[in-house]
Design a protein around this motif. Structure first.
Motif, PDB file in Angstrom:
ATOM      1  N   UNK A 257      38.356  37.325   5.634  1.00 30.62           N
ATOM      2  CA  UNK A 257      39.436  36.923   4.733  1.00 30.62           C
ATOM      3  C   UNK A 257      39.048  37.142   3.278  1.00 30.62           C
ATOM      4  N   UNK A 258      37.803  36.813   2.956  1.00 25.72           N
ATOM      5  CA  UNK A 258      37.294  37.025   1.592  1.00 25.72           C
ATOM      6  C   UNK A 258      37.299  38.515   1.251  1.00 25.72           C
ATOM      7  N   UNK A 259      36.838  39.336   2.189  1.00 27.81           N
ATOM      8  CA  UNK A 259      36.793  40.787   1.962  1.00 27.81           C
ATOM      9  C   UNK A 259      38.187  41.321   1.675  1.00 27.81           C
ATOM     10  N   UNK A 260      39.163  40.931   2.506  1.00 27.61           N
ATOM     11  CA  UNK A 260      40.527  41.447   2.358  1.00 27.61           C
ATOM     12  C   UNK A 260      41.193  40.983   1.063  1.00 27.61           C
ATOM     13  N   UNK A 261      40.769  39.843   0.536  1.00 25.46           N
ATOM     14  CA  UNK A 261      41.401  39.309  -0.670  1.00 25.46           C
ATOM     15  C   UNK A 261      40.665  39.691  -1.957  1.00 25.46           C
ATOM     16  N   UNK A 262      39.555  40.389  -1.811  1.00 25.86           N
ATOM     17  CA  UNK A 262      38.764  40.770  -2.983  1.00 25.86           C
ATOM     18  C   UNK A 262      39.167  42.155  -3.476  1.00 25.86           C
ATOM     19  N   UNK A 263      39.542  42.289  -4.737  1.00 23.34           N
ATOM     20  CA  UNK A 263      39.890  43.606  -5.285  1.00 23.34           C
ATOM     21  C   UNK A 263      38.728  44.592  -5.127  1.00 23.34           C
ATOM     22  N   UNK A 264      39.067  45.819  -4.778  1.00 19.22           N
ATOM     23  CA  UNK A 264      38.040  46.837  -4.621  1.00 19.22           C
ATOM     24  C   UNK A 264      37.499  46.970  -3.211  1.00 19.22           C
ATOM     25  N   UNK A 265      37.993  46.152  -2.282  1.00 24.21           N
ATOM     26  CA  UNK A 265      37.520  46.267  -0.904  1.00 24.21           C
ATOM     27  C   UNK A 265      38.087  47.534  -0.261  1.00 24.21           C
ATOM     28  N   UNK A 266      37.539  47.922   0.866  1.00 24.53           N
ATOM     29  CA  UNK A 266      38.002  49.114   1.574  1.00 24.53           C
ATOM     30  C   UNK A 266      38.245  48.799   3.034  1.00 24.53           C
ATOM     31  N   UNK A 267      39.501  48.888   3.426  1.00 23.42           N
ATOM     32  CA  UNK A 267      39.877  48.784   4.831  1.00 23.42           C
ATOM     33  C   UNK A 267      40.949  49.845   5.075  1.00 23.42           C
ATOM     34  N   UNK A 268      40.625  50.852   5.854  1.00 21.62           N
ATOM     35  CA  UNK A 268      41.560  51.944   6.103  1.00 21.62           C
ATOM     36  C   UNK A 268      42.734  51.470   6.960  1.00 21.62           C
ATOM     37  N   UNK A 269      43.940  51.894   6.587  1.00 20.49           N
ATOM     38  CA  UNK A 269      45.120  51.598   7.386  1.00 20.49           C
ATOM     39  C   UNK A 269      45.148  52.532   8.595  1.00 20.49           C
ATOM     40  N   UNK A 270      46.016  52.226   9.555  1.00 21.42           N
ATOM     41  CA  UNK A 270      46.155  53.091  10.726  1.00 21.42           C
ATOM     42  C   UNK A 270      46.608  54.484  10.315  1.00 21.42           C
ATOM     43  N   UNK A 271      47.511  54.545   9.320  1.00 28.21           N
ATOM     44  CA  UNK A 271      48.006  55.833   8.835  1.00 28.21           C
ATOM     45  C   UNK A 271      46.875  56.654   8.219  1.00 28.21           C
ATOM     46  N   UNK A 272      46.028  55.997   7.424  1.00 28.42           N
ATOM     47  CA  UNK A 272      44.896  56.691   6.816  1.00 28.42           C
ATOM     48  C   UNK A 272      43.924  57.190   7.881  1.00 28.42           C
ATOM     49  N   UNK A 273      43.611  56.328   8.837  1.00 30.38           N
ATOM     50  CA  UNK A 273      42.669  56.718   9.886  1.00 30.38           C
ATOM     51  C   UNK A 273      43.198  57.917  10.676  1.00 30.38           C
ATOM     52  N   UNK A 274      44.470  57.893  10.984  1.00 30.98           N
ATOM     53  CA  UNK A 274      45.055  59.005  11.745  1.00 30.98           C
ATOM     54  C   UNK A 274      44.950  60.305  10.955  1.00 30.98           C
ATOM     55  N   UNK A 275      45.277  60.251   9.660  1.00 28.07           N
ATOM     56  CA  UNK A 275      45.239  61.454   8.818  1.00 28.07           C
ATOM     57  C   UNK A 275      43.813  61.954   8.623  1.00 28.07           C
ATOM     58  N   UNK A 276      42.896  61.036   8.299  1.00 31.35           N
ATOM     59  CA  UNK A 276      41.526  61.444   7.996  1.00 31.35           C
ATOM     60  C   UNK A 276      40.765  61.929   9.228  1.00 31.35           C
ATOM     61  N   UNK A 277      41.181  61.494  10.429  1.00 32.13           N
ATOM     62  CA  UNK A 277      40.486  61.927  11.647  1.00 32.13           C
ATOM     63  C   UNK A 277      41.162  63.116  12.324  1.00 32.13           C
TER      64      UNK A 277
END
Length: 269
Positions: A198-218
């Protein structure tokens, strides 16, 4: 009645979206290596309008792709490249053409993303875009594991700080629980991990790829490390093989192709 109301709302939304996409402009890059077509985004209005104006004025016509890097990007349009002698360093752009950024989280640097280059933060702290030129992402294909690693590296400082808050003070207690009451230990670990995430997701500058990003990048590929740093205002729809051909050109020490790749004309429809 509620079902009918819901259907009508969906029809209206679909009509609005269809209208918006219908209004998107198409740009055609006719180059000495082939033709590339892209659509321009409506929700990045300043960049799109400036790009359209410069294209209509012929500002990009006759310029070169001055910087090409395989698995990264191809960059062109700089006014100083129009009459650049063979082998001369060029592609410095024009700071008089800078505009403020328009970052949009839903756009990312997948292969074919059309974006604005810019000067480094030390001389350009506002991250202004240099609209005298443009770049198109070439990128590379990532595995899910590689994306996981990128997330881990980026989020590690945030995770470490959160663990100092939610785990470290209870470390001894948890070690005892692990021996005496494994079930309670597992429950506490789940709670701690949930708080840390929860802390990671609420902290500016964190990185969590969305499903759309993962699909495109892979599948298509791209440059995820550029996300959030450059304004993307369009995406290629045709001519990916031309991007490949340009990115694979032999180049000099400054990444300029040894054989000139010229932008013959840029047209908007």
């Amino acid at each position: 009645m509620k079902k009918l109301h819901f259907i009508l709302i969906n029809i209206m939304l679909s009509s609005v979206l269809a209208y918006c996409y219908a209004q998107e402009k198409t740009v055609t890059f006719t180059t000495s290596a082939g033709v590339i077509k892209a659509r321009l985004y409506n929700d990045v209005p300043n960049h799109t309008s400036v790009f359209i104006k410069k294209a209509a004025n012929g500002d990009y016509n006759g310029t070169l792709f001055t910087r090409v890097i395989k698995e990264f990007m191809i960059q062109g349009g700089s006014p100083d490249s129009k009459n650049a002698p063979a082998g001369a360093r060029c592609g410095f752009g024009d700071r008089r053409s800078e505009i403020l950024p328009e970052f949009r989280n839903h756009y990312f640097h997948k292969k074919g993303a059309l974006a604005a280059p810019r000067q480094n933060d030390d001389i350009n702290p506002k991250k202004k875009s240099d609209m005298s030129q443009f770049f198109i992402v070439h990128g590379k294909v990532y595995t899910d594991g590689a994306l996981d690693t990128l997330e881990l590296i980026k989020n590690q400082p945030i995770r470490r700080k959160a663990m100092d808050t939610y785990y470290k003070p209870f470390k001894t207690e948890l070690e005892i629980l692990k021996k005496d009451n494994p079930r309670e230990f597992n429950k506490r670990v789940v709670e701690i991990n949930s708080k840390v995430d929860s802390v990671i997701r609420s902290t500016p500058g964190h990185l969590i790829f969305t499903e759309e990003q993962r699909k495109a990048y892979t599948t298509l590929g791209g440059c995820p490390h550029l996300d959030g740093f450059y304004t993307i205002y369009g995406e290629v729809t045709e001519g990916f093989e031309v991007i490949d051909a340009i990115a694979n050109q032999p180049k000099d020490a400054y990444d300029r192709p040894k054989k000139d790749i010229r932008i013959i004309k840029v047209t908007i429809q």
